[in-house]
Scaffold this active site. Structure first.
Site, PDB file in Angstrom:
ATOM      1  N   PRO A  10       8.515  -6.470  -0.703  1.00 22.92           N
ATOM      2  CA  PRO A  10       7.345  -5.644   0.227  1.00 22.92           C
ATOM      3  C   PRO A  10       8.298  -5.480   1.663  1.00 22.92           C
ATOM      4  O   PRO A  10       9.530  -5.840   2.062  1.00 22.92           O
ATOM      5  CB  PRO A  10       6.487  -6.794   0.830  1.00 22.92           C
ATOM      6  CG  PRO A  10       7.699  -8.247   0.010  1.00 22.92           C
ATOM      7  CD  PRO A  10       8.286  -7.648  -0.825  1.00 22.92           C
ATOM      8  N   ASN A  11       7.803  -5.039   2.275  1.00 19.90           N
ATOM      9  CA  ASN A  11       8.058  -3.977   3.501  1.00 19.90           C
ATOM     10  C   ASN A  11       9.813  -3.277   3.877  1.00 19.90           C
ATOM     11  O   ASN A  11      10.177  -2.672   4.472  1.00 19.90           O
ATOM     12  CB  ASN A  11       8.128  -5.229   4.850  1.00 19.90           C
ATOM     13  CG  ASN A  11       6.865  -5.683   5.257  1.00 19.90           C
ATOM     14  OD1 ASN A  11       5.942  -4.592   4.984  1.00 19.90           O
ATOM     15  ND2 ASN A  11       6.984  -6.873   4.924  1.00 19.90           N
ATOM     16  N   ARG A  18      12.467  -1.355  11.186  1.00 16.84           N
ATOM     17  CA  ARG A  18      12.432  -2.253  10.754  1.00 16.84           C
ATOM     18  C   ARG A  18      13.152  -3.438  11.437  1.00 16.84           C
ATOM     19  O   ARG A  18      14.376  -3.353  10.379  1.00 16.84           O
ATOM     20  CB  ARG A  18      11.414  -2.472   9.228  1.00 16.84           C
ATOM     21  CG  ARG A  18      11.130  -3.914   9.060  1.00 16.84           C
ATOM     22  CD  ARG A  18      10.638  -4.135   8.094  1.00 16.84           C
ATOM     23  NE  ARG A  18      10.835  -5.996   8.147  1.00 16.84           N
ATOM     24  CZ  ARG A  18      10.726  -6.796   6.514  1.00 16.84           C
ATOM     25  NH1 ARG A  18      11.294  -6.468   5.696  1.00 16.84           N
ATOM     26  NH2 ARG A  18      10.512  -8.449   7.153  1.00 16.84           N
ATOM     27  N   TYR A  23      18.325  -5.368   9.670  1.00 14.77           N
ATOM     28  CA  TYR A  23      17.806  -4.657   8.322  1.00 14.77           C
ATOM     29  C   TYR A  23      19.277  -3.390   8.960  1.00 14.77           C
ATOM     30  O   TYR A  23      19.274  -2.612   7.280  1.00 14.77           O
ATOM     31  CB  TYR A  23      16.835  -4.116   7.694  1.00 14.77           C
ATOM     32  CG  TYR A  23      16.034  -5.561   7.907  1.00 14.77           C
ATOM     33  CD1 TYR A  23      16.739  -6.528   6.022  1.00 14.77           C
ATOM     34  CD2 TYR A  23      14.740  -6.120   8.624  1.00 14.77           C
ATOM     35  CE1 TYR A  23      15.568  -7.700   6.342  1.00 14.77           C
ATOM     36  CE2 TYR A  23      14.246  -7.268   7.889  1.00 14.77           C
ATOM     37  CZ  TYR A  23      14.791  -7.964   6.890  1.00 14.77           C
ATOM     38  OH  TYR A  23      13.343  -9.405   6.802  1.00 14.77           O
ATOM     39  N   ASN A  75      15.606  -6.097  -4.958  1.00 15.57           N
ATOM     40  CA  ASN A  75      15.413  -6.702  -3.309  1.00 15.57           C
ATOM     41  C   ASN A  75      14.150  -7.246  -3.604  1.00 15.57           C
ATOM     42  O   ASN A  75      13.016  -7.016  -3.573  1.00 15.57           O
ATOM     43  CB  ASN A  75      15.646  -6.449  -2.199  1.00 15.57           C
ATOM     44  CG  ASN A  75      15.760  -6.386  -0.840  1.00 15.57           C
ATOM     45  OD1 ASN A  75      15.090  -7.924  -0.301  1.00 15.57           O
ATOM     46  ND2 ASN A  75      16.476  -5.631  -0.398  1.00 15.57           N
ATOM     47  N   ALA A  78       9.950 -10.711   0.741  1.00 19.18           N
ATOM     48  CA  ALA A  78       9.692 -11.818   1.492  1.00 19.18           C
ATOM     49  C   ALA A  78       9.060 -12.709  -0.465  1.00 19.18           C
ATOM     50  O   ALA A  78       8.813 -14.018  -0.017  1.00 19.18           O
ATOM     51  CB  ALA A  78       8.253 -11.839   2.532  1.00 19.18           C
ATOM     52  N   HIS A  81      10.923 -16.157  -1.294  1.00 16.90           N
ATOM     53  CA  HIS A  81      10.794 -17.326  -1.128  1.00 16.90           C
ATOM     54  C   HIS A  81       9.328 -17.583  -1.891  1.00 16.90           C
ATOM     55  O   HIS A  81       8.468 -18.815  -1.089  1.00 16.90           O
ATOM     56  CB  HIS A  81      10.705 -17.148   0.305  1.00 16.90           C
ATOM     57  CG  HIS A  81      12.337 -16.081   1.013  1.00 16.90           C
ATOM     58  ND1 HIS A  81      13.153 -16.130   1.188  1.00 16.90           N
ATOM     59  CD2 HIS A  81      11.461 -15.401   1.296  1.00 16.90           C
ATOM     60  CE1 HIS A  81      13.612 -15.771   1.536  1.00 16.90           C
ATOM     61  NE2 HIS A  81      12.488 -14.967   1.989  1.00 16.90           N
ATOM     62  N   ASP A  88       8.441 -15.418 -13.609  1.00 22.02           N
ATOM     63  CA  ASP A  88       7.877 -15.532 -14.757  1.00 22.02           C
ATOM     64  C   ASP A  88       8.074 -14.352 -15.168  1.00 22.02           C
ATOM     65  O   ASP A  88       8.360 -14.390 -16.036  1.00 22.02           O
ATOM     66  CB  ASP A  88       6.418 -15.837 -14.431  1.00 22.02           C
ATOM     67  CG  ASP A  88       6.125 -17.350 -14.231  1.00 22.02           C
ATOM     68  OD1 ASP A  88       8.156 -18.324 -13.963  1.00 22.02           O
ATOM     69  OD2 ASP A  88       5.585 -17.755 -13.982  1.00 22.02           O
ATOM     70  N   GLU A  99      20.046 -10.231  -7.617  1.00 19.86           N
ATOM     71  CA  GLU A  99      19.531 -10.635  -6.415  1.00 19.86           C
ATOM     72  C   GLU A  99      20.203  -9.388  -5.352  1.00 19.86           C
ATOM     73  O   GLU A  99      21.359 -10.078  -4.584  1.00 19.86           O
ATOM     74  CB  GLU A  99      19.468 -11.452  -6.186  1.00 19.86           C
ATOM     75  CG  GLU A  99      18.130 -12.056  -4.700  1.00 19.86           C
ATOM     76  CD  GLU A  99      17.817 -13.444  -4.887  1.00 19.86           C
ATOM     77  OE1 GLU A  99      17.694 -13.937  -4.353  1.00 19.86           O
ATOM     78  OE2 GLU A  99      18.035 -14.627  -5.780  1.00 19.86           O
ATOM     79  N   HIS A 101      19.854  -8.869  -1.307  1.00 21.43           N
ATOM     80  CA  HIS A 101      19.063  -8.987  -0.024  1.00 21.43           C
ATOM     81  C   HIS A 101      19.913  -8.318   1.060  1.00 21.43           C
ATOM     82  O   HIS A 101      21.655  -8.585   1.256  1.00 21.43           O
ATOM     83  CB  HIS A 101      18.894 -10.066   0.914  1.00 21.43           C
ATOM     84  CG  HIS A 101      18.152 -11.111   0.082  1.00 21.43           C
ATOM     85  ND1 HIS A 101      16.470 -10.552  -0.262  1.00 21.43           N
ATOM     86  CD2 HIS A 101      18.123 -11.975  -1.463  1.00 21.43           C
ATOM     87  CE1 HIS A 101      16.430 -11.446  -1.207  1.00 21.43           C
ATOM     88  NE2 HIS A 101      17.013 -12.349  -1.656  1.00 21.43           N
ATOM     89  N   SER A 103      19.646  -9.145   4.732  1.00 23.71           N
ATOM     90  CA  SER A 103      20.307  -9.247   5.739  1.00 23.71           C
ATOM     91  C   SER A 103      20.515 -10.612   4.862  1.00 23.71           C
ATOM     92  O   SER A 103      20.748 -10.853   3.419  1.00 23.71           O
ATOM     93  CB  SER A 103      19.353  -9.948   6.727  1.00 23.71           C
ATOM     94  OG  SER A 103      18.233 -10.643   5.644  1.00 23.71           O
ATOM     95  N   ARG A 108      19.564 -17.111   8.521  1.00 19.24           N
ATOM     96  CA  ARG A 108      18.127 -16.696   9.252  1.00 19.24           C
ATOM     97  C   ARG A 108      17.068 -18.428   9.284  1.00 19.24           C
ATOM     98  O   ARG A 108      17.854 -19.110   8.901  1.00 19.24           O
ATOM     99  CB  ARG A 108      17.758 -15.882   8.798  1.00 19.24           C
ATOM    100  CG  ARG A 108      18.383 -14.277   8.989  1.00 19.24           C
ATOM    101  CD  ARG A 108      17.559 -13.062   7.871  1.00 19.24           C
ATOM    102  NE  ARG A 108      16.511 -12.873   8.914  1.00 19.24           N
ATOM    103  CZ  ARG A 108      15.766 -11.879   8.566  1.00 19.24           C
ATOM    104  NH1 ARG A 108      15.795 -11.347   7.919  1.00 19.24           N
ATOM    105  NH2 ARG A 108      14.380 -11.675   9.717  1.00 19.24           N
ATOM    106  N   ARG A 112      13.634 -18.972   4.391  1.00 22.56           N
ATOM    107  CA  ARG A 112      14.316 -17.592   4.363  1.00 22.56           C
ATOM    108  C   ARG A 112      15.302 -18.505   3.040  1.00 22.56           C
ATOM    109  O   ARG A 112      16.181 -17.191   2.206  1.00 22.56           O
ATOM    110  CB  ARG A 112      14.567 -16.564   4.777  1.00 22.56           C
ATOM    111  CG  ARG A 112      13.307 -16.114   5.902  1.00 22.56           C
ATOM    112  CD  ARG A 112      14.546 -14.737   6.519  1.00 22.56           C
ATOM    113  NE  ARG A 112      13.128 -14.114   7.639  1.00 22.56           N
ATOM    114  CZ  ARG A 112      12.434 -13.845   7.166  1.00 22.56           C
ATOM    115  NH1 ARG A 112      11.983 -13.112   5.691  1.00 22.56           N
ATOM    116  NH2 ARG A 112      11.522 -13.329   7.777  1.00 22.56           N
TER     117      ARG A 112
END
Length: 148
Positions: A10-11, A18, A23, A75, A78, A81, A88, A99, A101, A103, A108, A112
């Site tokens: 998301p986002n 953003r 980012y 990635n 959100a 977390h 699963d 994985e 990210h 940032s 942070r 997070r």
């Protein structure tokens, strides 16, 4: 030829505009273009997917398993977390993954710092900006090369 799937949560569709202090200013489409070229130059296919909906990401992971995808770069944004369901799905399909990210999630807010994915991942890259995707792809291609 192997297939690598890059999943974006998301986002991330807003990447480039953003909160650039966290980012950066590189749009997601630019990252996609660069990674597809790197994969193609190495003789592999790169698939790209972004969704703001958890169930769509889960369905894409299930499809990836059925398509024989060799490696996932994710990635989770959100969902890192919060999403046991996404965790699963990755566990159930047993596709190796890295994985990513943009940032540094550990520099942070405290909420997070927890990732539902890091203990299952081949590796985690965070805080290196858009370049983290490229580093993850290079690592994935190296892993794929070791298994072929």
């Amino acid at each position: 030829m192997a297939t690598v799937l890059v999943l974006n949560g998301p986002n991330l569709n807003l990447l480039g505009s953003r909160e650039p202090r966290y980012y950066g200013k590189t749009p997601l489409a630019n990252i996609e273009t660069k990674l597809k070229k790197i994969a193609a130059d190495a003789g592999h296919e790169l698939l790209w997917y972004q969704s703001n909906a958890e169930h769509e990401l889960i369905n894409r992971i299930h499809s990836a398993h059925n398509e024989g995808v060799a490696f996932v770069i994710i990635n989770p944004a959100a969902f890192t977390h919060t999403s046991i369901a996404l965790r699963d799905a990755l566990s159930a399909t047993a596709i190796p993954f890295i994985e990513v990210h943009v940032s540094n999630i550990y520099a942070r807010e405290a909420f997070r710092h927890n990732s539902y994915f890091s203990d299952m991942a081949i590796g985690q890259i965070c805080g290196l900006g858009a370049g983290g995707y490229e580093y993850a792809l290079l690592a994935a291609l190296e892993r794929i090369g070791d298994t072929q």
